[in-house]
Design a protein around this motif. Structure first.
Motif, PDB file in Angstrom:
ATOM      1  N   ILE A  98       0.410  -0.909  -0.295  1.00  0.00           N
ATOM      2  CA  ILE A  98      -0.165   0.030  -0.152  1.00  0.00           C
ATOM      3  C   ILE A  98       0.764   1.290  -0.518  1.00  0.00           C
ATOM      4  CG2 ILE A  98      -1.168   1.376   1.248  1.00  0.00           C
ATOM      5  CD1 ILE A  98      -2.453  -1.179   2.150  1.00  0.00           C
ATOM      6  N   GLN A 108      -0.949  11.104   5.867  1.00  0.00           N
ATOM      7  CA  GLN A 108      -0.877  10.003   5.330  1.00  0.00           C
ATOM      8  C   GLN A 108      -0.740   8.896   6.079  1.00  0.00           C
ATOM      9  OE1 GLN A 108      -1.494  10.289   0.845  1.00  0.00           O
ATOM     10  NE2 GLN A 108      -3.214  11.483   1.146  1.00  0.00           N
ATOM     11  N   LEU A 163      -9.353   1.908   8.289  1.00  0.00           N
ATOM     12  CA  LEU A 163      -9.201   1.908   7.211  1.00  0.00           C
ATOM     13  C   LEU A 163     -10.014   2.599   5.977  1.00  0.00           C
ATOM     14  CD1 LEU A 163      -8.509   0.013   4.137  1.00  0.00           C
ATOM     15  CD2 LEU A 163     -10.677  -0.793   4.728  1.00  0.00           C
ATOM     16  N   THR A 167      -8.380   5.801   3.536  1.00  0.00           N
ATOM     17  CA  THR A 167      -8.906   5.513   2.348  1.00  0.00           C
ATOM     18  C   THR A 167      -9.171   7.393   2.577  1.00  0.00           C
ATOM     19  OG1 THR A 167      -9.894   3.404   1.858  1.00  0.00           O
ATOM     20  CG2 THR A 167     -10.111   4.710   1.020  1.00  0.00           C
ATOM     21  N   ASN A 168      -9.739   7.908   3.098  1.00  0.00           N
ATOM     22  CA  ASN A 168     -10.497   9.345   2.473  1.00  0.00           C
ATOM     23  C   ASN A 168      -9.908  10.029   2.747  1.00  0.00           C
ATOM     24  OD1 ASN A 168     -13.294   8.482   2.797  1.00  0.00           O
ATOM     25  ND2 ASN A 168     -13.526   8.897   5.050  1.00  0.00           N
ATOM     26  N   LEU A 170      -6.758  10.217   0.631  1.00  0.00           N
ATOM     27  CA  LEU A 170      -6.211   9.771  -0.316  1.00  0.00           C
ATOM     28  C   LEU A 170      -6.676  10.497  -1.444  1.00  0.00           C
ATOM     29  CD1 LEU A 170      -5.934   5.863  -0.555  1.00  0.00           C
ATOM     30  CD2 LEU A 170      -4.154   7.756  -0.077  1.00  0.00           C
ATOM     31  N   LYS A 175      -6.248   7.109  -5.089  1.00  0.00           N
ATOM     32  CA  LYS A 175      -7.446   6.466  -4.569  1.00  0.00           C
ATOM     33  C   LYS A 175      -7.885   4.382  -5.610  1.00  0.00           C
ATOM     34  CE  LYS A 175     -10.151   8.128  -2.086  1.00  0.00           C
ATOM     35  NZ  LYS A 175     -11.431   9.496  -1.766  1.00  0.00           N
ATOM     36  N   PHE A 178      -4.656   2.364  -4.711  1.00  0.00           N
ATOM     37  CA  PHE A 178      -5.003   1.568  -3.604  1.00  0.00           C
ATOM     38  C   PHE A 178      -6.140   0.415  -4.518  1.00  0.00           C
ATOM     39  CE2 PHE A 178      -7.583   1.561   0.195  1.00  0.00           C
ATOM     40  CZ  PHE A 178      -6.823   0.807   1.121  1.00  0.00           C
ATOM     41  N   ASN A 179      -6.757   0.670  -5.057  1.00  0.00           N
ATOM     42  CA  ASN A 179      -8.013  -0.401  -5.500  1.00  0.00           C
ATOM     43  C   ASN A 179      -7.525  -1.333  -6.724  1.00  0.00           C
ATOM     44  OD1 ASN A 179     -10.001   1.463  -3.606  1.00  0.00           O
ATOM     45  ND2 ASN A 179     -10.552   2.379  -5.642  1.00  0.00           N
ATOM     46  N   THR A 255     -14.037  -1.472  -4.375  1.00  0.00           N
ATOM     47  CA  THR A 255     -12.755  -0.838  -3.397  1.00  0.00           C
ATOM     48  C   THR A 255     -12.687  -1.882  -2.860  1.00  0.00           C
ATOM     49  OG1 THR A 255     -14.790   0.276  -2.495  1.00  0.00           O
ATOM     50  CG2 THR A 255     -13.853   1.022  -4.266  1.00  0.00           C
ATOM     51  N   ILE A 257     -12.852  -0.954   1.072  1.00  0.00           N
ATOM     52  CA  ILE A 257     -13.574  -0.307   2.197  1.00  0.00           C
ATOM     53  C   ILE A 257     -15.107  -1.498   1.162  1.00  0.00           C
ATOM     54  CG2 ILE A 257     -15.561   1.297   2.941  1.00  0.00           C
ATOM     55  CD1 ILE A 257     -13.643   3.096   2.738  1.00  0.00           C
TER      56      ILE A 257
END
Length: 308
Positions: A98, A108, A163, A167-168, A170, A175, A178-179, A255, A257
């Motif tokens: 990550i 972050q 988490l 994520t928020n 980014l 994102k 990340f996905n 995603t 999440i």
């Protein structure tokens, strides 16, 4: 031990959704009810019952063989170690990958460190929930399953806020990276052990209840009053299956999440289903005499030994 890979499944599905075939969503539903009545010979329980067991010769084996712990009612140390090993904390999360993918800024990095600590906290709680006793009655087995599922849900609730916060934080580009982590990392080793027959999570499962009820009737020979209580149990199991079907995903979220949300919904549906069944099971079991209870307690063992 019911659902030995629960902790790893929860985290692996978050990042490796393609590693799980449709059977992944079905087997735990089926085995939850099979495990209550057929713990050593469940027609479906070839995976969730997997774990180290001590055979008659003292050797440790795996799988849902009809072997029992050395001391009746007690979990072997090997099984406890196996349970604790499954909750590997941060090793279940690709945190290094990550970091490499999203290149977090200082703020972050702090949020990612919070996620690391949350994963460790969840793992510690999950290890504490490892069983030290083998439930020998259907009522006790169902309660043990509920406790196992509650520990899984608590682990999700421990990790999810961290988490979400990370994520928020980014950017859209971060994102997107990340996905994509799951597809870049490939299939984890544990997923190879997940090979399951094709199964439909939301498919017709009335046979699960019918199978259990028919075998209970054959073995216990209930009286008219007990038969009425068994009918209530059958009705409760049918309602529980309907509740489980509502948690079947229509698609794989894109995603991490979203996938963790789906996992949480699934686990909580299983808890709800178990709680639907529990009162009816307790009522039926209490109505039995000691001889009938002994026969019901051994139902799974006899199923396994007969190969049927």
């Amino acid at each position: 031990m019911y659902y030995p890979y629960a902790y790893n499944d929860m985290f692996y599905y978050t990042f490796w959704p393609d590693a799980y075939d449709p059977g992944y969503w079905a087997y735990a539903y089926d085995d939850m009810f099979d495990g209550v009545f057929f713990p050593y010979g469940a027609p479906y329980a070839t995976y969730t019952a997997e774990g180290p067991y001590a055979g008659p010769d003292g050797r440790i084996t795996t799988g849902s063989a009809p072997s029992r712990p050395v001391t009746p009612g007690r979990v072997t140390q090997a099984t406890r170690d196996f349970c604790a090993e499954q909750a590997k904390g941060v090793t279940a999360w690709p945190l290094d990958q990550i970091t490499d993918a999203v290149q977090p800024n200082e703020d972050q990095k702090g949020l990612l460190e919070n996620l690391r600590r949350a994963a460790d906290d969840a793992a510690a709680k999950f290890k504490e929930a490892c069983p030290d006793a083998v439930p020998l009655t259907p009522v006790s087995r169902l309660q043990a399953m509920i406790q196992r599922l509650q520990a899984t849900d608590e682990a999700i609730q421990t990790v999810k806020p961290a988490l979400v916060a990370f994520t928020n934080s980014l950017s859209d580009e971060q994102k997107a990276r990340f996905n994509e982590i799951g597809s870049q990392l490939g299939q984890p080793k544990h997923a190879a052990k997940q090979s399951q027959p094709e199964a439909n999570c939301s498919g017709e499962k009335a046979g699960i209840s019918n199978l259990a009820v028919n075998r209970i009737e054959d073995v216990v020979r209930p009286t008219e009053t007990q038969g009425a209580a068994l009918d209530k149990l059958d009705d409760a199991m049918q309602k529980a299956v309907q509740a489980l079907n509502t948690a079947c995903p229509n698609a794989i979220p894109q995603t991490p999440i979203g996938r963790l949300d789906v996992m949480q919904k699934r686990v909580e549906a299983m808890i709800d289903a178990a709680n639907i069944v529990r009162p009816a099971l307790e009522e039926f079991y209490t109505s039995l005499n000691d001889e009938q209870k002994a026969k019901l307690n051994r139902l799974g063992r006899e199923t396994a030994q007969s190969g049927g």
